[in-house]
Design a protein around this motif. Sequence first.
Motif, PDB file in Angstrom:
ATOM      1  N   ASP A 480       0.827  -1.214   0.000  1.00 11.20           N
ATOM      2  CA  ASP A 480       0.000   0.000   0.000  1.00 11.20           C
ATOM      3  C   ASP A 480       0.859   1.260   0.000  1.00 11.20           C
ATOM      4  OD1 ASP A 480      -2.243  -1.641   0.061  1.00 11.20           O
ATOM      5  OD2 ASP A 480      -2.290  -1.666   2.244  1.00 11.20           O
ATOM      6  N   PHE A 481       1.600   1.415  -1.073  1.00 15.58           N
ATOM      7  CA  PHE A 481       2.501   2.551  -1.258  1.00 15.58           C
ATOM      8  C   PHE A 481       1.926   3.422  -2.368  1.00 15.58           C
ATOM      9  CE2 PHE A 481       6.041   4.986  -2.692  1.00 15.58           C
ATOM     10  CZ  PHE A 481       7.034   4.976  -1.729  1.00 15.58           C
ATOM     11  N   ARG A 482       1.749   4.714  -2.099  1.00 18.23           N
ATOM     12  CA  ARG A 482       1.215   5.656  -3.075  1.00 18.23           C
ATOM     13  C   ARG A 482       2.163   6.829  -3.233  1.00 18.23           C
ATOM     14  NH1 ARG A 482      -1.642   1.846  -3.102  1.00 18.23           N
ATOM     15  NH2 ARG A 482      -3.921   1.698  -3.065  1.00 18.23           N
ATOM     16  N   CYS A 483       2.405   7.219  -4.469  1.00 21.91           N
ATOM     17  CA  CYS A 483       3.211   8.405  -4.752  1.00 21.91           C
ATOM     18  C   CYS A 483       2.533   9.203  -5.858  1.00 21.91           C
ATOM     19  CB  CYS A 483       4.630   8.030  -5.148  1.00 21.91           C
ATOM     20  SG  CYS A 483       5.689   9.452  -5.523  1.00 21.91           S
ATOM     21  N   ASP A 484       2.237  10.474  -5.591  1.00 22.23           N
ATOM     22  CA  ASP A 484       1.543  11.322  -6.561  1.00 22.23           C
ATOM     23  C   ASP A 484       2.417  11.708  -7.740  1.00 22.23           C
ATOM     24  OD1 ASP A 484      -0.064  11.294  -4.300  1.00 22.23           O
ATOM     25  OD2 ASP A 484      -0.686  13.377  -4.522  1.00 22.23           O
ATOM     26  N   ASP A 485       3.718  11.928  -7.471  1.00 26.06           N
ATOM     27  CA  ASP A 485       4.555  12.564  -8.485  1.00 26.06           C
ATOM     28  C   ASP A 485       6.002  12.164  -8.247  1.00 26.06           C
ATOM     29  OD1 ASP A 485       5.672  14.200 -10.399  1.00 26.06           O
ATOM     30  OD2 ASP A 485       5.372  16.056  -9.278  1.00 26.06           O
ATOM     31  N   ALA A 486       6.629  11.509  -9.215  1.00 25.82           N
ATOM     32  CA  ALA A 486       8.035  11.117  -9.103  1.00 25.82           C
ATOM     33  C   ALA A 486       8.642  11.049 -10.501  1.00 25.82           C
ATOM     34  CB  ALA A 486       8.178   9.769  -8.409  1.00 25.82           C
ATOM     35  N   VAL A 487       9.944  11.201 -10.569  1.00 23.97           N
ATOM     36  CA  VAL A 487      10.628  10.972 -11.842  1.00 23.97           C
ATOM     37  C   VAL A 487      10.704   9.477 -12.113  1.00 23.97           C
ATOM     38  CG1 VAL A 487      12.792  11.279 -13.104  1.00 23.97           C
ATOM     39  CG2 VAL A 487      11.936  13.113 -11.627  1.00 23.97           C
ATOM     40  N   PHE A 488      11.139   8.712 -11.122  1.00 25.54           N
ATOM     41  CA  PHE A 488      11.173   7.255 -11.207  1.00 25.54           C
ATOM     42  C   PHE A 488      10.262   6.668 -10.132  1.00 25.54           C
ATOM     43  CE2 PHE A 488      15.250   8.663 -12.815  1.00 25.54           C
ATOM     44  CZ  PHE A 488      15.451   7.890 -13.952  1.00 25.54           C
ATOM     45  N   GLY A 489       9.620   5.576 -10.450  1.00 25.70           N
ATOM     46  CA  GLY A 489       8.893   4.854  -9.430  1.00 25.70           C
ATOM     47  C   GLY A 489       9.840   4.026  -8.589  1.00 25.70           C
ATOM     48  N   ILE A 490      10.589   3.136  -9.240  1.00 22.42           N
ATOM     49  CA  ILE A 490      11.490   2.212  -8.549  1.00 22.42           C
ATOM     50  C   ILE A 490      12.865   2.271  -9.212  1.00 22.42           C
ATOM     51  CG2 ILE A 490      11.923  -0.191  -7.929  1.00 22.42           C
ATOM     52  CD1 ILE A 490       8.894  -0.675  -8.243  1.00 22.42           C
ATOM     53  N   VAL A 491      13.898   2.434  -8.409  1.00 22.58           N
ATOM     54  CA  VAL A 491      15.284   2.323  -8.861  1.00 22.58           C
ATOM     55  C   VAL A 491      15.976   1.345  -7.921  1.00 22.58           C
ATOM     56  CG1 VAL A 491      17.481   3.496  -9.228  1.00 22.58           C
ATOM     57  CG2 VAL A 491      15.343   4.672  -9.787  1.00 22.58           C
ATOM     58  N   ILE A 492      16.359   0.179  -8.436  1.00 20.31           N
ATOM     59  CA  ILE A 492      17.042  -0.841  -7.628  1.00 20.31           C
ATOM     60  C   ILE A 492      18.254  -1.312  -8.419  1.00 20.31           C
ATOM     61  CG2 ILE A 492      16.840  -2.997  -6.360  1.00 20.31           C
ATOM     62  CD1 ILE A 492      13.855  -2.688  -6.351  1.00 20.31           C
TER      63      ILE A 492
END
Length: 533
Positions: A480-492
Amino acid sequence: TVSTMTTVPTVSTISPTQTDAPVVSPVNTLEPTSFRLTSIPTYHPTFEPTFLPSYQPTLALNPSHFPTVVTTFVPTAAPTKGLLPSLAPSTSPPTSSSPTRQPTTPKMEWWGHVQEILNRIQPPSVPDTDFDVTDFLGDERHRTLRNVVTPYTDAFRNAIETCYAAGGGRVVVPPGTYRTGPIRLRSNVTLHLSEGAVIEFSANPDDYLPPVFTRFEGMELMNYSPLIYALKEKNIAITGTGIIDGRADDGPWWRWTGRQDSALRRLERMASNGRRVEDRVFGDGYFIYPQFIQFYECENVLIEDVSIKNSPMWAVHPVLSQNVIVRGISIETEGPGDGISVESCSDVLIERCVVNVGSEGDGISFKSGRNEDGRRVNKPSSGIIVRKVRIDEADNAVSIGSETSGDVRNIFLEEITIEDANNGFRVKTNSVRGGTIENVYMNDITVKRAMEAAMKIGMYYAEGDSGDHDPVVRNFEVHDFRCDDAVFGIVIRGYDRAPIEDVRFVNFHVEAERHDVIENVRGFSLNGGLLIN
């Protein structure tokens, strides 16, 4: 485009870039809480929002912004003995209703272990006797003391020592402004700030000498005393609704950034060569700023309700301590340091706090010593719970590292609201730092804006892949992770020879500008949807 990943994705060549510092919205002031900790804290699996009155929870994201994904929990085998359940991959083939080969651990299976940690966390036990700090001013009582620190420095020291000698109690700071040098707490003593009390610390570095045993960026040394300090004490607390002002905005501390580089290189060499800590003497002329509140090798610690402003370095920094509670505090600072930095501690509860550290520091961080010093001391940070926290602005809102040489494990995060950060959650390590980072569980995380990535886990921080101590990074689960605004969602990004293992996302939704970057990860699953604009 909605992407639902069912196996480890193809390696991307996109490199994350740092964007401009975020625009800061006005900071909400944390209202004083009315409770005092009198019993063992308990865990409730589901929460109604209980932020303090001045906080207005972030509006829920519009469901139409996200794809409709039916989440099915894949059962796992019975938990192994120990703190955390087994995370072994399922041997059953994936089905259309469970589109991932890596199982997700049901929330209650994980969070049932939180109560085990809370049962071990006890509030400090302090006698119910008060000592008014103004009773220790002597002949200085009627002087105008705003720009004179010696009388109050002596008054705090005498009040605390008298309280300690009497078997403990509260040193009470009445309403008013008190400018002082460093304050050192003793066992069974609570420093209590009444409503309207303001402790202002001297901005003169000479007032924090002679040097004391401390830690800077994971390395032990003799340096300026922290503003509030305790060493090897038990049952200590800072409570009340007053203000503690480090006045770093009105002194030299923040201006030392960059002037300390040669001293830090000298300290790194001394630690690498195994020099005794008592021979690592810094302080005057070396420009290594002190921590604000540092409890070193302490047991049964409480910091509750106070407002902390203008920290020289890390604001709240428990080190090698056990049974630590940080509750209901606010931190407002813009210097180079983190808000709450937990280093090599066990059984820690952080809740109902508001943190704003500007764009240079991390909001809440977990560490365990740096390089040779971290491996020599070899004490992990473990059994840490963070819940009901708001982070207004930070570089990395919540982070692990970069000082991870002594290991970080068993971290539980729930109900975290992040207004503005470069990265919502970040792991910072490399093959110089080394160490194991494992068993990190997140639930109900909301990020309004991440200038870089909503979630970033990497092994290329600072020195990058230039050492002989490959880190181990494994077992992350995010619900249950929410992000309105990001350049990247996931960087691993792991190493080919040391991949990051078992990273699972359930109901992970991000509005991102670019596709994810997934490199050298074994056991990755995204059991929700990722929205790419």
